[in-house]
Design a protein around this motif. Structure first.
Motif, mmCIF file in Angstrom:
data_model
loop_
_atom_site.group_PDB
_atom_site.id
_atom_site.type_symbol
_atom_site.label_atom_id
_atom_site.label_comp_id
_atom_site.label_asym_id
_atom_site.label_seq_id
_atom_site.Cartn_x
_atom_site.Cartn_y
_atom_site.Cartn_z
ATOM 1 N N PRO A 34 0.824 -1.214 0.000
ATOM 2 C CA PRO A 34 0.000 0.000 0.000
ATOM 3 C C PRO A 34 0.857 1.264 0.000
ATOM 4 N N GLY A 35 0.472 2.218 -0.835
ATOM 5 C CA GLY A 35 1.196 3.469 -0.953
ATOM 6 C C GLY A 35 1.872 3.579 -2.306
ATOM 7 N N THR A 36 2.831 4.500 -2.402
ATOM 8 C CA THR A 36 3.522 4.763 -3.664
ATOM 9 C C THR A 36 5.003 4.425 -3.528
ATOM 10 N N ALA A 37 5.427 3.395 -4.237
ATOM 11 C CA ALA A 37 6.852 3.040 -4.299
ATOM 12 C C ALA A 37 7.510 3.958 -5.326
ATOM 13 N N VAL A 38 8.673 4.506 -4.982
ATOM 14 C CA VAL A 38 9.351 5.440 -5.871
ATOM 15 C C VAL A 38 10.760 4.927 -6.164
ATOM 16 N N TYR A 39 11.103 4.921 -7.462
ATOM 17 C CA TYR A 39 12.443 4.564 -7.924
ATOM 18 C C TYR A 39 12.971 5.722 -8.763
ATOM 19 N N ASP B 65 11.616 19.648 -5.890
ATOM 20 C CA ASP B 65 11.157 19.876 -4.522
ATOM 21 C C ASP B 65 9.654 20.106 -4.410
ATOM 22 N N SER B 66 8.929 19.925 -5.501
ATOM 23 C CA SER B 66 7.466 20.050 -5.448
ATOM 24 C C SER B 66 6.825 19.029 -6.373
ATOM 25 N N SER B 67 7.230 17.776 -6.229
ATOM 26 C CA SER B 67 6.761 16.716 -7.123
ATOM 27 C C SER B 67 5.324 16.294 -6.842
ATOM 28 N N GLY B 68 4.860 16.511 -5.616
ATOM 29 C CA GLY B 68 3.516 16.081 -5.266
ATOM 30 C C GLY B 68 3.383 14.585 -5.057
ATOM 31 N N ILE B 69 4.484 13.870 -4.995
ATOM 32 C CA ILE B 69 4.437 12.417 -4.770
ATOM 33 C C ILE B 69 4.150 12.166 -3.301
ATOM 34 N N LEU C 118 3.137 3.211 -8.315
ATOM 35 C CA LEU C 118 4.557 3.209 -8.618
ATOM 36 C C LEU C 118 4.906 4.520 -9.307
ATOM 37 N N VAL C 119 6.036 5.096 -8.924
ATOM 38 C CA VAL C 119 6.553 6.288 -9.594
ATOM 39 C C VAL C 119 7.998 6.017 -9.980
ATOM 40 N N VAL D 178 22.446 18.433 -20.917
ATOM 41 C CA VAL D 178 23.840 18.105 -20.620
ATOM 42 C C VAL D 178 24.283 18.699 -19.279
ATOM 43 N N THR D 179 23.413 19.464 -18.641
ATOM 44 C CA THR D 179 23.727 20.014 -17.325
ATOM 45 C C THR D 179 22.643 19.605 -16.342
ATOM 46 N N HIS D 180 22.966 19.703 -15.059
ATOM 47 C CA HIS D 180 21.997 19.387 -14.007
ATOM 48 C C HIS D 180 20.895 20.432 -14.010
ATOM 49 N N GLY D 181 19.715 20.012 -13.642
ATOM 50 C CA GLY D 181 18.595 20.935 -13.571
ATOM 51 C C GLY D 181 17.691 20.581 -12.414
ATOM 52 N N SER D 182 16.702 21.396 -12.185
ATOM 53 C CA SER D 182 15.806 21.191 -11.046
ATOM 54 C C SER D 182 14.512 20.467 -11.418
ATOM 55 N N LEU D 183 14.337 20.152 -12.701
ATOM 56 C CA LEU D 183 13.099 19.500 -13.132
ATOM 57 C C LEU D 183 13.261 17.988 -13.166
ATOM 58 N N ARG D 184 12.141 17.286 -12.930
ATOM 59 C CA ARG D 184 12.132 15.830 -12.958
ATOM 60 C C ARG D 184 10.986 15.335 -13.838
ATOM 61 N N LEU D 185 11.271 14.302 -14.623
ATOM 62 C CA LEU D 185 10.232 13.586 -15.346
ATOM 63 C C LEU D 185 9.697 12.538 -14.392
ATOM 64 N N ILE D 186 8.402 12.532 -14.196
ATOM 65 C CA ILE D 186 7.768 11.607 -13.260
ATOM 66 C C ILE D 186 6.786 10.739 -14.038
ATOM 67 N N VAL D 187 7.057 9.451 -14.071
ATOM 68 C CA VAL D 187 6.157 8.497 -14.723
ATOM 69 C C VAL D 187 5.375 7.820 -13.618
ATOM 70 N N GLU D 188 4.039 7.851 -13.716
ATOM 71 C CA GLU D 188 3.177 7.281 -12.685
ATOM 72 C C GLU D 188 2.467 6.044 -13.220
ATOM 73 N N ALA D 189 2.310 5.061 -12.346
ATOM 74 C CA ALA D 189 1.656 3.812 -12.729
ATOM 75 C C ALA D 189 0.822 3.294 -11.560
ATOM 76 N N ASP D 190 -0.253 2.623 -11.915
ATOM 77 C CA ASP D 190 -1.114 1.996 -10.913
ATOM 78 C C ASP D 190 -0.964 0.493 -10.987
ATOM 79 N N SER D 191 -1.228 -0.152 -9.867
ATOM 80 C CA SER D 191 -1.158 -1.600 -9.809
ATOM 81 C C SER D 191 -2.136 -2.224 -10.790
#
Length: 194
Positions: free
Chosen positions: A105-110, A153-157, A166-167, A177-190
């Motif tokens: 139960p809950g959201t597993a994050v990798y 820092d505001s992913s809402g996960i 699953l995220v 090619v450089t570090h950034g503050s944005l993240r691609l978040i792929v969400e999935a349900d069981s």
């Protein structure tokens, strides 16, 4: 005449230096993907032994983490490590601390680097399957429900969200090619019945 020879030698030396610098930069750029690919071979062995013995096996003697799951998505399979520190992510995906195991139960994050294992995240579409085989031998299956981009820092996960979710997360944009503050978040349900 003599001055011309010195200039030609100077240009040849400059060309050699430029070639050497280019080779050095190429080797440096190839190091992270090469290290990640070699690590996955060692992680596969350690994970197979973990499944067989039902105890955590370190992939190499000085490793400060252990394999905890196999992620199968988009025709690829990756061994995930306990934790999401920079040291763990240098070798493969990491199971983010404080989130449940996949299928619980809950959201597993990798999380993983965008230029190694999680480069495939950009190809996932709603409905695509993801399987997570845990170190205890159980496999949880999921279906992608969507993806989004958010600040790190505001992913809402919410790891405690209802259901079994699953995220998968990596840096955005995928070709940066450089570090950034944005993240691609792929969400999935069981998957139903998993």
């Amino acid at each position: 005449m003599r001055g011309l020879g010195i200039r030609a030698r100077g240009r040849a030396a400059a060309a050699v230096l430029l070639v050497m610098a280019g080779l050095g930069l190429t080797a440096q750029a190839a190091w992270i993907p090469a290290k990640a690919a070699l690590a996955q071979v060692l992680l596969e062995r350690a994970f197979a032994e973990t499944l067989a013995t039902r105890r955590p096996i370190r992939p190499w003697p000085w490793a400060d983490t252990v394999p905890v799951a196999r992620l199968t998505l988009d025709g690829s399979s990756f061994i995930a490590l306990a934790g999401s520190s920079g040291q763990a992510l240098a070798f493969g995906p990491g199971h983010v601390e404080g989130t449940p195991q996949a299928g619980e139960p809950g959201t597993a994050v990798y999380a993983a680097h965008r230029d190694t294992q999680f480069a495939v995240l950009g190809r996932l579409k709603p409905g695509d399957p993801i399987a997570v085989t845990r170190a205890d031998g159980r496999t949880a299956t999921f279906r992608v429900t969507g993806s989004r981009v958010a600040a790190w820092d505001s992913s809402g996960i919410d790891p405690e969200a209802p259901g079994r979710r699953l995220v998968l997360s990596t840096c955005w944009p995928l070709d940066a090619v450089t570090h950034g503050s944005l993240r691609l978040i792929v969400e999935a349900d069981s998957d139903i019945g998993s």
